[in-house]
Scaffold this motif. Structure first.
Motif, PDB file in Angstrom:
ATOM      1  N   GLN A  33       0.865  -1.378  -0.638  1.00  0.00           N
ATOM      2  CA  GLN A  33      -0.085  -0.631   0.396  1.00  0.00           C
ATOM      3  C   GLN A  33       0.855   1.411   0.379  1.00  0.00           C
ATOM      4  OE1 GLN A  33      -1.965  -1.227   3.411  1.00  0.00           O
ATOM      5  NE2 GLN A  33      -4.379  -1.305   1.593  1.00  0.00           N
ATOM      6  N   LYS A  34       1.766   1.099   0.402  1.00  0.00           N
ATOM      7  CA  LYS A  34       3.324   2.137  -0.112  1.00  0.00           C
ATOM      8  C   LYS A  34       3.089   2.714  -1.657  1.00  0.00           C
ATOM      9  CE  LYS A  34       5.019   2.482   4.612  1.00  0.00           C
ATOM     10  NZ  LYS A  34       4.960   3.789   4.990  1.00  0.00           N
ATOM     11  N   PHE A  35       2.523   1.601  -2.102  1.00  0.00           N
ATOM     12  CA  PHE A  35       3.033   2.906  -4.039  1.00  0.00           C
ATOM     13  C   PHE A  35       1.373   2.462  -4.229  1.00  0.00           C
ATOM     14  CE2 PHE A  35       6.858   0.492  -2.834  1.00  0.00           C
ATOM     15  CZ  PHE A  35       7.541   1.176  -2.813  1.00  0.00           C
ATOM     16  N   LEU A  36       0.858   1.871  -4.077  1.00  0.00           N
ATOM     17  CA  LEU A  36      -0.776   1.451  -4.419  1.00  0.00           C
ATOM     18  C   LEU A  36      -1.528   3.358  -4.721  1.00  0.00           C
ATOM     19  CD1 LEU A  36      -2.873  -1.219  -2.921  1.00  0.00           C
ATOM     20  CD2 LEU A  36      -1.574  -0.951  -5.644  1.00  0.00           C
ATOM     21  N   GLY A  37      -1.352   4.210  -3.570  1.00  0.00           N
ATOM     22  CA  GLY A  37      -1.980   5.112  -3.260  1.00  0.00           C
ATOM     23  C   GLY A  37      -1.424   5.954  -4.819  1.00  0.00           C
ATOM     24  N   LEU A  44      -3.553  -3.532 -12.934  1.00  0.00           N
ATOM     25  CA  LEU A  44      -3.680  -5.184 -13.113  1.00  0.00           C
ATOM     26  C   LEU A  44      -2.844  -5.989 -12.751  1.00  0.00           C
ATOM     27  CD1 LEU A  44      -3.897  -7.369 -15.410  1.00  0.00           C
ATOM     28  CD2 LEU A  44      -2.645  -6.560 -16.176  1.00  0.00           C
ATOM     29  N   GLU A  45      -3.647  -7.034 -12.166  1.00  0.00           N
ATOM     30  CA  GLU A  45      -2.162  -7.446 -11.108  1.00  0.00           C
ATOM     31  C   GLU A  45      -2.280  -8.809 -11.679  1.00  0.00           C
ATOM     32  OE1 GLU A  45      -1.622  -9.885  -6.989  1.00  0.00           O
ATOM     33  OE2 GLU A  45      -3.824  -8.840  -6.843  1.00  0.00           O
ATOM     34  N   VAL A  46      -0.935  -9.241 -12.337  1.00  0.00           N
ATOM     35  CA  VAL A  46      -0.340 -10.288 -13.163  1.00  0.00           C
ATOM     36  C   VAL A  46      -0.149 -11.618 -11.372  1.00  0.00           C
ATOM     37  CG1 VAL A  46       0.674 -11.171 -14.808  1.00  0.00           C
ATOM     38  CG2 VAL A  46       0.155  -8.755 -14.614  1.00  0.00           C
ATOM     39  N   THR A  94      -3.267   0.568 -21.389  1.00  0.00           N
ATOM     40  CA  THR A  94      -4.378   0.529 -20.853  1.00  0.00           C
ATOM     41  C   THR A  94      -4.601   0.572 -19.121  1.00  0.00           C
ATOM     42  OG1 THR A  94      -5.097  -1.648 -21.713  1.00  0.00           O
ATOM     43  CG2 THR A  94      -6.517  -0.879 -20.059  1.00  0.00           C
ATOM     44  N   PHE A  95      -3.491   0.236 -18.427  1.00  0.00           N
ATOM     45  CA  PHE A  95      -3.765   0.692 -16.866  1.00  0.00           C
ATOM     46  C   PHE A  95      -2.253   1.360 -16.856  1.00  0.00           C
ATOM     47  CE2 PHE A  95      -4.724  -3.741 -18.148  1.00  0.00           C
ATOM     48  CZ  PHE A  95      -5.420  -3.971 -17.215  1.00  0.00           C
ATOM     49  N   SER A  96      -2.883   1.425 -15.533  1.00  0.00           N
ATOM     50  CA  SER A  96      -1.951   2.816 -14.509  1.00  0.00           C
ATOM     51  C   SER A  96      -0.982   1.918 -13.593  1.00  0.00           C
ATOM     52  CB  SER A  96      -2.980   3.959 -13.907  1.00  0.00           C
ATOM     53  OG  SER A  96      -3.306   3.405 -12.672  1.00  0.00           O
ATOM     54  N   CYS A  97      -0.934   0.568 -13.516  1.00  0.00           N
ATOM     55  CA  CYS A  97      -0.489  -0.315 -12.491  1.00  0.00           C
ATOM     56  C   CYS A  97      -0.491  -1.172 -13.089  1.00  0.00           C
ATOM     57  CB  CYS A  97      -0.493   0.397 -11.313  1.00  0.00           C
ATOM     58  SG  CYS A  97       0.413  -0.405  -9.998  1.00  0.00           S
ATOM     59  N   VAL A  98       0.312  -2.030 -13.169  1.00  0.00           N
ATOM     60  CA  VAL A  98       0.344  -3.233 -13.146  1.00  0.00           C
ATOM     61  C   VAL A  98       1.297  -4.068 -11.553  1.00  0.00           C
ATOM     62  CG1 VAL A  98       1.207  -5.216 -14.107  1.00  0.00           C
ATOM     63  CG2 VAL A  98       0.663  -2.629 -15.412  1.00  0.00           C
ATOM     64  N   MET A  99       0.560  -4.607 -11.031  1.00  0.00           N
ATOM     65  CA  MET A  99       1.349  -6.005 -10.348  1.00  0.00           C
ATOM     66  C   MET A  99       1.647  -7.214  -9.317  1.00  0.00           C
ATOM     67  SD  MET A  99      -0.656  -4.248  -6.976  1.00  0.00           S
ATOM     68  CE  MET A  99      -2.399  -5.410  -6.990  1.00  0.00           C
ATOM     69  N   PHE A 100       2.658  -7.765  -9.159  1.00  0.00           N
ATOM     70  CA  PHE A 100       3.108  -8.543  -9.600  1.00  0.00           C
ATOM     71  C   PHE A 100       3.498  -8.494  -8.039  1.00  0.00           C
ATOM     72  CE2 PHE A 100       4.681  -7.511 -14.190  1.00  0.00           C
ATOM     73  CZ  PHE A 100       4.402  -8.779 -14.795  1.00  0.00           C
ATOM     74  N   ILE A 127       4.965  -0.158 -11.882  1.00  0.00           N
ATOM     75  CA  ILE A 127       5.164  -1.435 -12.391  1.00  0.00           C
ATOM     76  C   ILE A 127       5.663  -1.702 -10.537  1.00  0.00           C
ATOM     77  CG2 ILE A 127       6.076  -3.975 -12.522  1.00  0.00           C
ATOM     78  CD1 ILE A 127       6.950  -2.933 -15.412  1.00  0.00           C
ATOM     79  N   ILE A 128       4.305  -2.263  -9.880  1.00  0.00           N
ATOM     80  CA  ILE A 128       4.465  -2.187  -8.223  1.00  0.00           C
ATOM     81  C   ILE A 128       4.701  -4.200  -8.365  1.00  0.00           C
ATOM     82  CG2 ILE A 128       3.736  -2.679  -5.748  1.00  0.00           C
ATOM     83  CD1 ILE A 128       2.125  -0.692  -7.044  1.00  0.00           C
ATOM     84  N   VAL A 129       6.494  -4.699  -8.048  1.00  0.00           N
ATOM     85  CA  VAL A 129       6.422  -6.312  -7.848  1.00  0.00           C
ATOM     86  C   VAL A 129       6.385  -5.907  -6.097  1.00  0.00           C
ATOM     87  CG1 VAL A 129       8.744  -7.869  -7.875  1.00  0.00           C
ATOM     88  CG2 VAL A 129       7.262  -6.442  -9.971  1.00  0.00           C
TER      89      VAL A 129
END
Length: 217
Positions: A33-37, A44-46, A94-100, A127-129
């Protein structure tokens, strides 16, 4: 070869509701959540699995190559699609953020997966890893479990932090900021922790769970 995330999906999901699992999950969630804001638009969560981390934010779409976890994620209200990380069924930007979140060790080709994430990411997106690296006590423990034939980890490829940074560089990606948790980690007696920012150029040992914000060059 059977997919353990299909075969053990019920056990996997119930672990998060266990006494120990809840504490570990909350620690990891606070780190993510430090980065989701900063993700103001579609996310997108892959490797969404059963959706435990996708529920941390609104407007999250999840993809996973395993079908059984997607059924649970859908029950949690997450729009889902069955797809591999290396071939995402979405248009460019398409996405503002992609999570792995602990997904990349299990993909067939980490370079293709990251390049696909970059393709569907908007120009100023992140991209949040969330990952477990071999530079941590937990990473070494998981690597040992892999050698012992653990049903999940025997399929995983864990990376050293510097090795992963080189992979990012080859994909024209760069790490902007890093937080970590599970610093004083114990499976037997996990304790609540607050995430701490990590100096990626000066650390002796990483915390068990590391979350990083990655940008395009």
């Amino acid at each position: 070869m059977s997919n353990p995330f299909e075969s053990y999906v019920t056990e996997y999901d119930k672990w998060y509701d266990s006494e120990k699992g809840k504490i570990i999950y909350e620690n990891e969630a606070k780190c993510i959540q430090k980065f989701l804001g900063s993700c103001k638009d579609r996310i997108l969560e892959v490797g969404v699995g059963t959706g435990r981390f996708a529920v941390l934010s609104k407007n999250v779409t999840g993809v996973d190559k395993a079908f059984s976890p997607l059924k649970i994620a859908k029950l949690r209200g997450i729009p889902v699609a069955r797809a591999k990380a290396e071939v995402l069924p979405f248009r460019d930007k398409t996405f503002s953020c992609v999570m792995f979140i602990v997904t990349l060790p299990f993909v067939e080709n980490v370079f293709l997966a990251l390049n696909e994430a970059k393709r569907v990411l908007k120009d100023n997106g992140s991209i949040i890893v969330g990952e477990i690296f071999l530079d941590s006590y937990l990473g070494k423990l998981y690597e040992e479990k892999k050698r012992q034939g653990h049903p999940f980890y025997r399929f995983a490829t864990f990376y050293h932090f510097t090795e992963f940074q080189e992979i990012l560089s080859q994909c024209c990606l760069k790490t902007e900021k890093v937080f970590g948790t599970l610093k004083n980690f114990s499976f037997q007696n996990p304790e609540p922790e607050e995430p701490e920012e990590i100096d990626i150029k000066n650390f002796e040992e990483l915390p068990g769970f590391v979350c990083m914000e990655i940008k395009k060059w």
